[in-house]
Write a protein that holds these residues in place. Structure first.
Motif, PDB file in Angstrom:
ATOM      1  N   ASN A 152       0.984  -1.120   0.154  1.00  0.00           N
ATOM      2  CA  ASN A 152      -0.257   0.217  -0.063  1.00  0.00           C
ATOM      3  C   ASN A 152       0.809   1.255   0.054  1.00  0.00           C
ATOM      4  O   ASN A 152       2.111   1.266   0.672  1.00  0.00           O
ATOM      5  CB  ASN A 152      -0.823  -0.049   1.292  1.00  0.00           C
ATOM      6  N   LYS A 185       0.708   5.919  -0.518  1.00  0.00           N
ATOM      7  CA  LYS A 185       0.295   7.005  -0.388  1.00  0.00           C
ATOM      8  C   LYS A 185       1.394   8.181  -0.452  1.00  0.00           C
ATOM      9  O   LYS A 185       2.102   8.262   0.271  1.00  0.00           O
ATOM     10  CB  LYS A 185      -0.604   7.444   0.748  1.00  0.00           C
ATOM     11  N   PHE A 187       2.828  12.066  -1.141  1.00  0.00           N
ATOM     12  CA  PHE A 187       2.762  13.430  -0.933  1.00  0.00           C
ATOM     13  C   PHE A 187       3.785  14.486  -1.422  1.00  0.00           C
ATOM     14  O   PHE A 187       5.020  14.159  -1.534  1.00  0.00           O
ATOM     15  CB  PHE A 187       2.571  13.645   0.955  1.00  0.00           C
ATOM     16  N   PRO A 228      -1.654  15.287  -0.417  1.00  0.00           N
ATOM     17  CA  PRO A 228      -1.710  14.206  -1.454  1.00  0.00           C
ATOM     18  C   PRO A 228      -1.754  14.747  -2.744  1.00  0.00           C
ATOM     19  O   PRO A 228      -2.200  15.722  -3.070  1.00  0.00           O
ATOM     20  CB  PRO A 228      -2.931  13.425  -1.211  1.00  0.00           C
ATOM     21  N   GLU A 230      -2.563  13.646  -7.279  1.00  0.00           N
ATOM     22  CA  GLU A 230      -3.476  12.728  -7.999  1.00  0.00           C
ATOM     23  C   GLU A 230      -2.514  11.573  -8.698  1.00  0.00           C
ATOM     24  O   GLU A 230      -1.099  11.839  -9.082  1.00  0.00           O
ATOM     25  CB  GLU A 230      -4.067  13.615  -9.253  1.00  0.00           C
ATOM     26  N   ALA A 285      -1.430   7.270  -5.084  1.00  0.00           N
ATOM     27  CA  ALA A 285      -1.715   6.453  -4.116  1.00  0.00           C
ATOM     28  C   ALA A 285      -2.043   4.969  -4.581  1.00  0.00           C
ATOM     29  O   ALA A 285      -2.637   5.121  -5.671  1.00  0.00           O
ATOM     30  CB  ALA A 285      -2.883   6.852  -3.262  1.00  0.00           C
ATOM     31  N   GLU A 331      -3.648   0.475  -3.348  1.00  0.00           N
ATOM     32  CA  GLU A 331      -3.683  -0.343  -2.272  1.00  0.00           C
ATOM     33  C   GLU A 331      -3.488  -1.670  -3.088  1.00  0.00           C
ATOM     34  O   GLU A 331      -3.840  -1.967  -4.168  1.00  0.00           O
ATOM     35  CB  GLU A 331      -4.916  -0.324  -1.761  1.00  0.00           C
ATOM     36  N   ASN A 390       8.729   5.332   5.224  1.00  0.00           N
ATOM     37  CA  ASN A 390       8.689   6.420   4.044  1.00  0.00           C
ATOM     38  C   ASN A 390       9.819   6.283   3.017  1.00  0.00           C
ATOM     39  O   ASN A 390      10.744   5.854   3.371  1.00  0.00           O
ATOM     40  CB  ASN A 390       8.941   7.808   5.034  1.00  0.00           C
ATOM     41  N   PHE A 402       6.450   9.363   0.057  1.00  0.00           N
ATOM     42  CA  PHE A 402       5.542   7.991  -0.002  1.00  0.00           C
ATOM     43  C   PHE A 402       5.578   7.162   1.375  1.00  0.00           C
ATOM     44  O   PHE A 402       6.788   6.888   1.893  1.00  0.00           O
ATOM     45  CB  PHE A 402       5.969   7.159  -1.083  1.00  0.00           C
ATOM     46  N   GLU A 403       4.410   7.101   1.710  1.00  0.00           N
ATOM     47  CA  GLU A 403       4.071   6.295   3.045  1.00  0.00           C
ATOM     48  C   GLU A 403       3.975   4.882   2.478  1.00  0.00           C
ATOM     49  O   GLU A 403       2.960   4.690   1.824  1.00  0.00           O
ATOM     50  CB  GLU A 403       3.282   6.740   3.727  1.00  0.00           C
TER      51      GLU A 403
END
Length: 458
Positions: free
Chosen positions: A183, A185, A187, A192, A194, A197, A199, A228, A249-250
């Motif tokens: 997963n 996400k 930033f 965030p 477009e 992200a 999953e 990260n 990115f997390e």
């Protein structure tokens, strides 16, 4: 034959005079005079084609006489269109008169034009260079063996093993080549963005699927890790708003999978082939590899001899011949792209390429094509090789799948330029066949690349 002579005469009548001047070995200047009668035909054609564009007081569109339009807009208002009308036939007639075969598009300079005297056109055109070639008999090619080697067989077995591998979850840390399920996400400036992200995304480490630097930072992590990843988008990134910007990115690793290879044994042979034992499967592989290498060996030999012919041929090739070949390659490429349902402009946008970059990547091949053809033409000339009607009919039949009356009609309707190109291709093939007949195998020669079964399959 009589009709061909009549056609040639009618072409020459499109011009009243044509002088030829040799500028250098491969560059000619043609000074063409188009007679007044022919130029008047061009003026009338230009008037008929464009008369609806002129607004003349007292006349509806398209009804104003030509002379009145010329009086208002200038006597030369139709000259350019008239020249475009007479030019193709005039140029072809000049080529016929002086028996010239151009190799690239000409440079055209209009001269004086008038309804009374006609038009003068100066055209610079480019022709093939003179080629000298000697000592092409007895050229050497590698004395290669097409039998499958143990290394060939082991390589084929390894490829089959990898093709039948399966992915299994592992508890160790991720390595390059593994498939990680993550997963993530992203930033940018704390917000965030477009498309940043995802999953349960499967990512093959080392594939280059993600931004440079991302995959390397996933290596060494195990399922359950959360961390990260710091990256910077490339300066030439396809999304201009992201280009050159830093992002965080997390990432959470959900699973790590590695390829598990099957054992190469009788059971493996039974699973992947029609044979019950590994020895039978290996014997079949050896047979297929040998057949493939044998089929490919002749092509390798011919390519090797072609390189030698190019090396011994003496020629000064004009740049325009290479440019012409690149234009042909571009046209063929665009046609192939179109056959797949995409136009060339869309293809270049999608692949971020350009006509210039494509041609640059083809340049070496274009040079080899041109110099190889010229070398073979020189051999054909020295050996007085001719193309018979039977040779030509056979080639057209093979290319078109036609026969009988349909084949005869196709040949009859073929454009003279296309016929010359086909005859030249046949003549070059016959020249290479002759050179190959006199070539000899040598243990001192080596192919540039080792002959393999993969080459034979391409």
């Amino acid at each position: 034959m009589a009709s061909a002579k009549k056609q040639k005469k009618s072409k020459v009548e499109f011009i009243s005079a044509c002088e030829m001047e040799k500028m250098d070995d491969c560059k000619l200047k043609l000074t063409i005079t188009v007679g007044s009668e022919r130029f008047r035909e061009g003026l009338q054609h230009a008037y008929n084609r464009t008369k609806n564009y002129f607004n003349m007081p007292g006349f509806r569109k398209g009804k104003a006489p030509r002379k009145m339009i010329e009086q208002m807009y200038g006597r030369d208002v139709f000259y350019e269109d008239a020249l475009n009308f007479v030019l193709p036939d005039a140029y072809e007639a000049a080529l016929d008169k002086h028996e010239i075969e151009p190799v690239y598009r000409p440079e055209i300079e209009p001269g004086e034009m008038s309804e009374k005297d006609g038009a003068i056109i100066t055209i610079v055109t480019f022709i093939r260079p003179e080629v000298e070639i000697e000592e092409y008999n007895g050229l050497k090619y590698p004395n290669a063996d097409s039998e499958a080697t143990e290394e060939d067989i082991e390589k084929a077995l390894k490829a089959e093993q990898e093709k039948n591998s399966r992915q299994v979850s592992v508890s160790r840390s991720a390595e390059m080549g593994d498939v990680v399920t993550i997963n993530f996400k992203g930033f940018m400036d704390g917000e965030p963005f477009e498309g940043g992200a995802g999953e349960e995304h499967d990512l093959t480490l080392g594939s280059g699927q993600f931004i440079p630097g991302f995959e390397e930072q996933v290596v060494s992590h195990v399922p359950g890790d959360e961390f990260n990843v710091e990256v910077t988008f490339p300066e030439e990134y396809h999304h201009p708003d992201y280009a050159g910007k830093a992002a965080t990115f997390e990432v959470e690793v959900l699973d790590v999978k590695a390829n598990e290879l099957p054992e190469i044994d009788d059971e493996f042979a039974e699973d992947v082939s029609e044979f019950d034992t590994l020895e039978e499967f290996k014997a079949d592989l050896a047979k297929r590899i040998t057949e493939s290498k044998t089929a490919n060996l002749e092509n390798n030999r011919r390519s090797h001899i072609m390189k030698k012919l190019i090396e011994i041929a003496k020629m000064d090739v004009p740049e325009e011949m290479y440019l012409g070949r690149l234009d042909d390659m571009m046209n063929d490429f665009a046609h192939n792209i179109q056959m797949r349902g995409m136009d060339i402009e869309s293809y270049m946008r999608f692949t971020q390429t350009s006509e210039e970059s494509l041609k640059a990547s083809w340049r070496k091949q274009a040079e080899n094509d041109v110099t190889g053809m010229l070398a073979l033409e020189a051999v054909a000339k020295k050996e007085d090789i001719a193309v018979t009607d039977e040779d030509f009919e056979k080639r057209v039949a093979e290319a078109s799948g036609k026969e009988g009356d349909d084949l005869a009609e196709l040949i009859k309707e073929m454009h003279p330029h296309r016929r010359k190109e086909l005859e030249r291709s046949i003549k070059c093939e016959k020249a290479l066949d002759l050179v190959m007949e006199k070539a000899v195998a040598s243990d001192d020669e080596q192919f540039e690349e080792e002959l393999t079964e993969e080459q034979g399959e391409n």
